[in-house]
Scaffold this motif. Structure first.
Motif, short mmCIF file in Angstrom:
data_model
loop_
_atom_site.label_atom_id
_atom_site.label_comp_id
_atom_site.label_asym_id
_atom_site.label_seq_id
_atom_site.Cartn_x
_atom_site.Cartn_y
_atom_site.Cartn_z
N GLN A 17 -7.94 8.09 -4.05
CA GLN A 17 -6.70 7.50 -4.54
C GLN A 17 -6.48 7.87 -6.00
O GLN A 17 -7.42 8.27 -6.70
CB GLN A 17 -6.72 5.98 -4.38
N ARG A 51 -1.94 1.99 -7.47
CA ARG A 51 -2.82 2.88 -6.72
C ARG A 51 -2.03 3.54 -5.60
O ARG A 51 -1.23 2.90 -4.93
CB ARG A 51 -3.99 2.11 -6.13
N THR A 83 0.85 -1.19 0.00
CA THR A 83 0.00 0.00 0.00
C THR A 83 0.89 1.24 0.00
O THR A 83 1.74 1.40 0.88
CB THR A 83 -0.92 0.02 1.23
N ILE A 110 -2.90 5.89 -2.25
CA ILE A 110 -3.94 6.48 -1.40
C ILE A 110 -3.53 7.91 -1.09
O ILE A 110 -2.46 8.15 -0.52
CB ILE A 110 -4.14 5.66 -0.12
N THR A 111 -4.38 8.86 -1.45
CA THR A 111 -4.04 10.28 -1.34
C THR A 111 -4.97 11.05 -0.42
O THR A 111 -4.87 12.27 -0.30
CB THR A 111 -4.07 10.93 -2.73
#
Length: 388
Positions: free
Chosen positions: A380, A372, A338, A374-375
């Motif tokens: 994302q 991907r 992640t 995560i923002t």
């Protein structure tokens, strides 16, 4: 070395053909019988719309790898555009290789193609069709693989399609150029064609696909001000806290964003080290490679690595977190990595990829691609990962 975008393509050659016949859709045997009288040009409606979508990609074709299904489900179009593509061997049972419309093409064929292309390692699955095709794609891959619909059907109530073929092409072009293209879960909806033919509109929620959305972030920051890294880190941490599997062995890498995640979990943190978390407890703080390998050998359940990018450089492995050795990464599995980062941090890269330098060239090559990131909270983007 810059990562190449690996696109998978599936065309439903029947999509949209029922519209001209006032059939209100492209499902059912009535259409299959009717289109036998169509000219080859009439049958290529979906193909031509994909051609329009791919036209903006001409200048960036060297940065894209294509995989598709044979015949009218993708292969013949890419051949006609002189675009090289890999076709998985599972397509041998499909008809249409000679250019004729494969009237046997069904939802099951679409699902089989989607699953095969996912196994083939595509970063993004592009499909041409309507709501029925979107439904088949959902049945095959759900939200496990980003996908994008090129609108070709008679009925398109789902939110998974670009507004036009050209819009799909521009979005893909932005993705290749390193733009901030967000990922968003969008509804797949389908309408009851029989009811529709009786002038009754009956649509229902069917599921969701993870779809690239227009990357408007950079323009918004120029107009609306600067992103607060501290607030974004809190949003990211809240999302991770809600979605984390308590049974998973979570290896949290160094960095201020990951430190905020640990704070959200109510756990102590080693700012410049790696901490191992399981069932809401830190079971090993400031772990080295040997300690991580021992934990992974003893742990029987799932495992996950959470890393963030170094500001300015963009490294996610190989700078300050060498505890994540090639063996550790392989034990965890690259599908269980992640990446978390504020959009402003990614924007600072100015289109350059996130970087990997594990000291294992083979692993580095495997980790390259579009991943991907995560923002924010339930937010994302899809972004390139590469190596120097």
């Amino acid at each position: 070395m810059t990562a190449r975008l690996h696109l998978g393509l599936i065309i439903n050659p029947l999509a949209g053909l029922g519209g001209a016949l006032a059939l209100k859709g492209s499902d059912g045997e009535a259409l299959r019988e009717a289109v036998k009288a169509f000219t080859p040009e009439q049958r290529r409606r979906a193909e031509e719309r994909v051609r329009r979508a791919f036209k903006p990609l001409r200048d960036c074709l060297p940065e894209i790898t294509f995989s598709t299904w044979q015949g009218a489900m993708g292969g013949q179009l890419l051949d006609s555009m002189d675009i090289s593509a890999t076709i998985p061997h599972e397509t041998q049972r499909c008809s249409g290789k000679d250019g004729k419309l494969p009237l046997g093409t069904s939802g099951a064929d679409t699902q089989r193609a989607a699953r095969s292309l996912q196994k083939h390692g595509v970063d993004l699955l592009v499909f041409a069709g309507g709501d029925g095709t979107a439904r088949d794609i959902f049945d095959a891959i759900g939200t496990t693989l980003p996908s994008l619909g090129i609108p070709c059907g008679v009925k398109m109530h789902s939110g998974v399609f670009a507004v036009s073929p050209e819009a799909a092409g521009e979005l893909l072009e932005q993705l290749v150029a390193g733009g901030l293209v967000g990922l968003r879960a969008q509804e797949v909806r389908d309408i009851d064609e029989q009811a529709f033919r009786e002038d009754r509109v009956r649509t229902r929620y069917y599921g969701e696909l993870m779809v690239p959305s227009e990357g408007q972030y950079l323009q918004q920051t120029k107009i609306g001000g600067r992103e607060s890294p501290e607030l974004v880190a809190i949003d990211i941490a809240a999302w991770i806290g809600e979605t984390l599997d308590p049974e998973s062995l979570v290896l949290v890498g160094p960095g201020s964003t990951t430190a905020t995640i640990m704070q959200e979990l109510g756990l102590p943190n080693t700012l410049l080290g790696v901490d191992a978390v399981h069932r809401g407890q830190v079971i090993l703080a400031d772990a080295d490679e040997r300690g991580l390998l021992k934990l992974l050998a003893e742990h029987k359940g799932p495992a996950e690595i959470i890393v963030t990018a170094i500001g300015g450089q963009g490294h996610i492995f190989g700078r300050g977190n060498q505890q994540f050795s090639p063996e550790v990464i392989r034990r965890v599995g690259q599908e269980n990595i992640t990446i978390v980062a504020a959009k402003s941090k990614i924007a600072e890269l100015q289109g350059r990829p996130l970087l990997i330098d594990t000291n294992d060239p083979a692993l580095d090559a495997e980790l390259c691609g579009y991943r991907r990131v995560i923002t924010g909270y339930d937010d994302q983007v899809l972004y390139r990962v590469g190596r120097l």
